[in-house]
Design a protein around this motif. Structure first.
Motif, short mmCIF file in Angstrom:
data_model
loop_
_atom_site.label_atom_id
_atom_site.label_comp_id
_atom_site.label_asym_id
_atom_site.label_seq_id
_atom_site.Cartn_x
_atom_site.Cartn_y
_atom_site.Cartn_z
N LEU A 1 4.72 4.44 -3.04
CA LEU A 1 4.27 4.35 -4.43
C LEU A 1 5.17 3.40 -5.22
O LEU A 1 4.70 2.58 -6.02
N ASN A 2 6.47 3.52 -5.00
CA ASN A 2 7.44 2.73 -5.76
C ASN A 2 7.34 1.24 -5.46
O ASN A 2 7.72 0.41 -6.29
N ARG A 3 6.83 0.92 -4.27
CA ARG A 3 6.76 -0.48 -3.87
C ARG A 3 5.82 -1.27 -4.77
O ARG A 3 6.05 -2.45 -5.02
N ASN A 4 4.76 -0.64 -5.23
CA ASN A 4 3.76 -1.35 -6.05
C ASN A 4 3.32 -0.50 -7.24
O ASN A 4 2.17 -0.04 -7.30
N PRO A 5 4.21 -0.29 -8.21
CA PRO A 5 3.83 0.49 -9.40
C PRO A 5 2.70 -0.21 -10.16
O PRO A 5 2.61 -1.44 -10.17
N SER A 6 1.84 0.59 -10.71
CA SER A 6 0.69 0.08 -11.50
C SER A 6 -0.33 -0.68 -10.66
O SER A 6 -1.15 -1.43 -11.20
N GLU A 7 -0.26 -0.55 -9.34
CA GLU A 7 -1.26 -1.16 -8.45
C GLU A 7 -1.77 -0.09 -7.49
O GLU A 7 -1.36 -0.01 -6.33
N PRO A 8 -2.64 0.78 -7.96
CA PRO A 8 -3.02 1.98 -7.20
C PRO A 8 -3.69 1.68 -5.85
O PRO A 8 -3.48 2.42 -4.89
N LEU A 9 -4.47 0.62 -5.77
CA LEU A 9 -5.14 0.33 -4.48
C LEU A 9 -4.13 -0.09 -3.43
O LEU A 9 -4.24 0.27 -2.26
N ARG A 10 -3.12 -0.85 -3.87
CA ARG A 10 -2.04 -1.20 -2.94
C ARG A 10 -1.26 0.05 -2.53
O ARG A 10 -0.88 0.21 -1.38
N GLN A 11 -1.02 0.91 -3.47
CA GLN A 11 -0.31 2.15 -3.16
C GLN A 11 -1.06 2.96 -2.11
O GLN A 11 -0.47 3.50 -1.18
N GLN B 1 -3.68 -7.98 -0.30
CA GLN B 1 -4.86 -8.49 -1.01
C GLN B 1 -5.32 -7.58 -2.15
O GLN B 1 -6.06 -8.01 -3.03
N LEU B 2 -4.87 -6.32 -2.16
CA LEU B 2 -5.38 -5.35 -3.15
C LEU B 2 -4.48 -5.25 -4.38
O LEU B 2 -4.06 -4.16 -4.78
N SER B 3 -4.19 -6.39 -4.99
CA SER B 3 -3.28 -6.41 -6.15
C SER B 3 -4.04 -6.11 -7.44
O SER B 3 -3.95 -6.86 -8.43
#
Length: 903
Positions: free
Chosen positions: A318-328, A285-287
Motif C-alpha cells: 500500500l505504501n509503495r503507491n499511495p493514492s493509486e488504489p489500482l496499483r495497490q 500501467q495502473l497509475s
C-alpha cells in the motif's frame, strides 16, 4: 496486382536475399583466409571440388549456407502473407482466422453461432524431445539472431553507413557460427532437451499467444462483427501446452522418477514467474489517481482487508503507491503470488494462491472495476493479456504426459506379483480373459500389493517410482499439471485397465488423471473402436465419467509406426477410418473424444501444414478438443521467431475451429470407401513385398547411412528401443531419417506407384471416379500432394549411388528395380489424378529444389566417399574411423538443413 505476381515476387526476394547473405558469408570466409573455399561454394556455379579443401570445411560451409537459405525462405513467406493480406484482405491467407470467418459467414453461419463455438475450442500442442534435432542449442540461438538481423536489414530508412553496420554484425555472427560448429560432439542430456523446450514455453509462447489473439480480433472486426463478443478471455478459444520431456519414458531409460519430479517443479516455478512478470508490468500501467477517478468504495475496502491479511508485506504494498488504489491492488496480488512461489503458506489461505482460479477471480474483480470506470481500453490492452496467459499456462506451464509401453507394464506387474507372493506371476503369458478377470477383481479392492518402499525389480521400481512422484506433486498442487497416462502399443482393454492397478499402488486410484490408448500399428487402429467401447463402458471409467465434468476421452493415433507397418497410404487411410469409427463409438456413448495426433516433423510421420492436415480429417470427427505433438527440429521451424510462432498457432487454432463447426458426419460415399479399401490393400501388399524380402535388412543397412545415424548425438534416447538389430525394434525416427539422407524418401511414397498402376489397369472406371474425387475430397487431395512432395524431394540418381554400396549385386538389382519402378509409377499416376503437370502445380516447390540441387549433390559426393571409407576401417582402425565418423555426422547435419528435415 494478382496473388500469382506476389508469389513470383516472393521467389525473386528469396534469390535476392540469399545472394546478399551468401556474399556476406563469403566475405567473412575470405577475411579468415578461406578465399578458395568461398569461391568453391556450389550455389552460383558448381565447379569441380578442389582436393586442397578439406571435406569437413566444405560440408560445414554448405550446411551454414542451407540454413541461410532456410531463414530467407521463412522471412519471405512472412512478407508474402503480409502483402497479400494488405492488398487482398485477411481471408487470403490459407487457414487463417480471416479465411475461416469468411467461409463461415458466406455459408450462412451467424455471428452468435460463431461466438458460441469459439470458447469450446481447446487446442494443445505437445512439445517432445524425440531425437530429431541435430543442431546444438548454441547454434539454434545464432539462427534466431540471424533472422532478427535479416528482418532488421529490410528497413528502407537505414542510411548507407547504418546498413554497413548491420552487415558487419552479420559477419560477426557468421564468424561465431563458423567457429562454433554445428553438431553435438557429446550426446545431449535430458536437461539440455528440457532447457530447449523451456525456452519456447517462457520466451516465445506468451508473446505468440498475444499476437494470435490479435489476429482473431482483427478478423472478427474485419467481418463487421461486434467486438463485445471478444472482450473477455473466457470468450476466446482455449490454448494450452503439453510436454513429453521428463514424462515420455517409452524406451527411454534415462527418464527417472527424480527427473519427472524436478520437471514438474521447474515448470510450475516458470509459470508463476511468467504471471508475476506480467503483474509487475500491469502495476506500472495502473497509475490511476484516486483524486481523478471515482474508485468504488467496496473495492477500496477490499484493498484494506487484503493488506491486513498480508501483514507487513501487505502494508508495504500500500505504501509503495499511495493514492493509486489500482496499483495497490496489483501490488497485493504480487505479494500473494510471491508467497505462492516461495511456498510461504500461512494459516489463512488468502495469503497465497492454492489454485490459479483464485487469481483469475482477483483479476476479474479488477476488470469489473476498470469497466465501471469506463477504462475499457485499459482493460483490453493491459489486463486482458495477463488473464489470457493465466488461462493458458495456469500454475503448471504445460501438462506433462506420462507415456510408457504396454510390454514394459507387463514386466512391471509380473515383478510386483512375484514379490507380493502370487502363485502365477508370468502376466505376459496370460490371455486377455485371464488378465481381465484378475484386474477386475483387484480393482474392487483398495488394498495395494506391496508395503510402501518394497523393491520388486527394475521395471516395477521405476514405474512405481514415477507414479509416487506424481502422487507427491498432486497432493501439493492438484492434478492440473499432469497430462495423460498414455499406453504405447495398446492392443487390448487390459493394457489400459492395468494402469489403474499401478495408480492404486501409488494412492492415485481415485484421482481424475486420464488414461489413453496409443493406437500405432494398422491392426491396432482397426481394433481401436472395440477397445475404446470396452474401456468407456467399464465401471472404473463410468465412475470417472460421472465425476469429471466435462469428461473428454483422449485417444492417441500413431502416424510413425502405422507408416512403418504398412506404408504411407495405408497408414493415412486406416487413421482416417479409425477416427470415423472411434467418433461413432464416442457419439453413441455420449462421450466427446480428443484425438491426440502423434505427428512427426516429416510428411512420412504425419507432418505438414496443420490447417491442411485438419481439413483432411473426417467430417464430424473433431469435437473441438485436439492435441498434437511437435517434435524435434519442427519446434524450431515453427516457433523460433514470434511471427512464425503466431502463424503456426493461428493455423492450428483456426483450423480446429473450422473443422469443429462441421459437426455432422458426412454419410460418406460408399463407392469411394470401397475404392480406397481395394487401393490400400494393393499398396500395403506392394509395400510389404519390399520389407518382407529376405534380404531387405541387408539392403537397408548398406544402402542408407543408418549405421551413422545410430552413432549420432541428436537426442538423449537410444535409436532402438531395446538395442536389438531388427526392423521392429528400430524407432520410426531413424527409419525415416536414414531413407531421407539417402534421398530415397521411401517411407513417404513407396507402395503407392505399383498400387495405382495395378488399380488403373484392373478397375479403369473406378480409377476415373478416383480422378474426379481427388480434386475435391480434402483427405485424398492432401494425401496425394504430400506423397508427391516426398517424390519430388527424392532423387533417383542419388538412390542408385547409395545402392552401389550394397554387397550383394543380385539383391541390389532386384530391390532397386522394385523401388525405382514404384517411384516412376507414383509420380505419373499422381499427376494424372491431380489433373495438371507438377511443373504447373508445384512451381514454388520445384524452384526451391533447384536452389538446393547443386549443393546437395556436392554433399552426397563427399558423403558416399566418406561412408565407404568409414565402413572399411571402423573395426580395424577405430581412431581413424572416429575422425571419419565426425565428418559423416557433419554431413548428416548439413543435409538435414538442405532437405529441411530429419525424421
Amino acid at each position: 496486382m494478382k496473388k500469382k505476381t506476389l508469389e513470383l515476387e516472393g521467389l525473386k526476394k528469396i534469390k535476392t536475399d540469399f545472394t546478399y547473405l551468401i556474399t556476406t558469408f563469403k566475405e567473412m570466409l575470405r577475411g579468415l583466409g578461406e578465399a578458395e573455399l568461398a569461391a568453391m561454394l556450389p550455389f552460383e556455379a558448381n565447379p569441380p571440388l578442389s582436393k586442397d579443401i578439406p571435406d569437413e570445411k566444405m560440408a560445414q560451409a554448405i550446411g551454414i549456407s542451407f540454413e541461410l537459405l532456410n531463414a530467407v525462405e521463412e522471412n519471405a513467406a512472412t512478407q508474402f502473407r503480409r502483402k497479400t493480406e494488405t492488398q487482398f484482405g485477411l481471408e487470403t491467407t490459407r487457414g487463417s482466422w480471416g479465411e475461416t470467418i469468411k467461409i463461415w459467414k458466406d455459408s450462412g453461419i451467424s455471428e452468435k453461432e460463431m461466438s458460441n463455438l469459439l470458447p469450446t475450442i481447446n487446442v494443445m500442442p505437445v512439445l517432445t524431445a524425440h531425437p530429431t534435432e541435430a543442431k546444438r542449442l548454441t547454434v539454434l540461438d545464432i539462427h534466431r539472431q540471424l533472422y532478427i538481423l535479416l528482418v532488421k536489414n529490410e528497413n528502407p530508412l537505414w542510411s548507407n553507413s547504418e546498413r554497413e553496420e548491420i552487415k558487419e554484425e552479420l559477419k560477426s555472427l557468421l564468424e561465431r557460427w563458423w567457429r562454433t560448429g554445428e553438431i553435438y560432439l557429446e550426446k545431449p542430456s535430458l536437461k539440455d532437451e528440457r532447457s530447449n523446450i523451456m525456452h519456447y514455453f517462457v520466451n516465445v509462447f506468451p508473446e505468440a499467444l498475444r499476437l494470435t489473439d490479435q489476429r482473431l480480433i482483427a478478423a472478427w472486426r474485419d467481418a463487421g462483427f461486434s467486438e463485445k463478443q471478444l472482450e473477455n478471455p473466457e470468450q476466446f478459444p482455449m490454448l494450452q501446452f503439453g510436454s513429453w520431456v521428463g514424462g515420455d519414458r517409452d524406451g527411454h531409460p534415462y527418464v527417472t522418477p527424480e527427473f519427472t519430479a524436478s520437471t514438474l517443479r521447474l515448470q510450475r516455478e516458470a509459470a508463476l514467474k511468467i504471471i508475476r512478470q506480467e503483474l509487475l508490468q500491469l502495476a506500472e500501467q495502473l497509475s490511476f489517481s484516486a483524486y481523478l477517478n471515482n474508485t468504488p468504495q467496496a473495492f477500496l475496502s477490499d484493498i484494506e482487508a487484503r493488506a491486513k491479511i498480508l501483514g507487513k508485506e501487505g502494508q508495504r504494498a500500500l505504501n509503495r503507491n499511495p493514492s493509486e488504489p489500482l496499483r495497490q491492488y496489483a501490488n497485493l496480488l504480487i505479494v500473494r503470488l510471491d508467497n505462492t512461489l516461495d511456498e510461504r503458506y500461512g494459516l489463512d489461505e488468502k495469503t497465497y494462491y492454492s489454485r490459479p482460479d483464485d487469481l483469475m477471480l482477483d483479476l476479474k474483480k479488477l476488470r469489473d472495476v476498470l469497466l465501471q470506470l469506463k477504462a475499457n481500453q485499459i482493460a483490453k490492452i493491459c489486463l486482458f493479456p495477463i488473464e489470457r496467459s493465466l488461462s493458458c499456462f495456469r500454475f503448471h506451464l504445460a501438462k506433462l504426459d506420462i507415456r510408457q509401453n504396454s510390454e514394459y507394464h507387463e514386466k512391471a506387474i509380473s515383478q510386483i506379483l512375484k514379490i507380493s507372493g502370487q502363485a502365477d506371476t508370468d502376466y505376459a503369458s496370460w490371455n486377455e480373459e485371464k488378465r481381465l478377470a484378475f484386474i477386475n477383481k483387484e480393482l474392487k479392492s483398495n488394498r495395494p500389493f506391496l508395503v510402501t518402499g518394497t523393491s520388486c525389480g527394475p521395471e516395477a521400481d521405476n514405474l512405481l517410482g514415477y507414479f509416487m512422484e506424481v502422487k507427491k506433486y498432486t497432493d501439493l498442487y492438484g492434478t492440473e499439471g499432469i497430462g495423460t497416462i498414455i499406453v504405447s502399443m495398446t492392443r487390448s482393454l487390459s493394457d489400459l485397465l492395468l494402469v489403474y492397478l499401478f495408480l492404486r499402488e501409488a494412492g492415485l486410484k481415485d484421482t481424475d488423471i486420464p488414461v489413453a490408448p496409443l493406437l500405432e500399428t494398422i491392426d491396432d487402429l482397426a481394433a481401436g473402436p472395440a477397445i475404446l467401447e470396452a474401456f468407456l463402458t467399464h465401471p472404473i471409467l463410468a465412475k470417472q465419467r460421472n465425476t469429471t465434468k466435462p469428461f473428454v476421452q483422449e485417444v492417441m493415433l500413431g502416424y510413425s509406426d502405422s507408416n512403418k507397418d504398412g506404408g504411407i497410404l495405408t497408414s493415412r487411410w486406416n487413421i482416417y477410418k479409425a477416427e470415423e469409427n472411434l467418433t461413432e463409438v464416442g457419439n453413441r456413448l455420449g462421450v466427446k473424444l480428443c484425438f491426440f495426433h502423434g505427428r512427426g516433423g516429416t510428411i512420412s510421420r504425419g507432418g505438414g501444414k496443420s490447417h491442411r492436415f485438419l481439413e483432411s480429417m473426417p467430417p464430424g470427427s473433431l469435437s473441438g478438443n485436439i492435441k498434437m505433438t511437435v517434435q524435434g527440429e519442427t519446434i524450431a521451424n515453427q516457433f523460433a521467431n514470434r511471427l512464425n510462432a503466431c502463424y503456426n498457432l493461428e493455423m492450428l487454432i483456426s483450423g480446429t475451429a473450422r473443422q469443429t463447426m462441421i459437426n455432422k458426419k458426412d454419410n460418406g460415399d460408399s463407392r469411394i470407401y470401397d475404392i480406397m479399401d481395394r487401393l490400400v490393400a494393393l499398396s500395403r501388399e506392394n509395400y510389404r513385398n519390399l520389407l518382407d524380402h529376405p534380404k531387405f535388412i541387408e539392403f537397408y543397412s548398406q544402402a542408407t547411412p543408418i549405421d551413422v545415424l545410430e552413432q549420432s548425438k541428436i537426442g538423449s534416447r537410444p535409436a532402438r528401443r531395446t538395442g536389438k538389430r531388427s526392423l521392429n525394434d528400430l524407432r520410426s525416427i531413424p527409419w525415416v531419417f536414414s531413407w531421407n539422407q539417402a534421398r530415397f524418401n521411401l517411407s513417404g511414397w513407396f507402395g503407392t506407384g505399383a498400387a495405382f498402376a495395378a488399380f488403373k489397369e484392373k478397375y479403369p472406371e473406378d480409377f476415373s471416379y478416383l480422378q474426379k474425387v481427388a480434386k475435391d475430397w480434402p483427405f485424398l487431395k492432401f494425401a496425394l500432394i504430400q506423397i508427391e512432395t516426398n517424390l519430388l524431394n527424392a532423387n533417383p540418381k542419388i538412390m542408385r549411388k547409395f545402392a552401389e554400396l550394397v554387397d550383394d549385386s543380385d539383391t541390389k538389382d532386384k530391390l532397386l528395380k522394385l523401388i525405382l519402378t514404384d517411384f516412376t509409377l507414383a509420380l505419373e499416376t499422381i499427376e494424372s489424378l491431380l489433373g495438371a503437370s507438377k511443373e504447373e502445380r508445384r512451381f514454388s516447390r520445384m524452384e526451391n529444389n533447384k536452389l538446393r540441387h547443386e549443393a546437395l549433390d556436392t554433399l552426397h559426393h563427399i558423403q558416399m566417399q566418406t561412408l565407404e571409407q568409414w565402413r572399411l576401417i571402423k573395426e580395424i582402425r577405430p581412431k581413424e574411423a572416429d575422425k571419419l565418423l565426425l565428418m559423416l555426422l557433419l554431413i548428416v547435419n548439413a543435409l538435414s538443413g538442405g532437405l529441411k528435415g530429419t525424421g
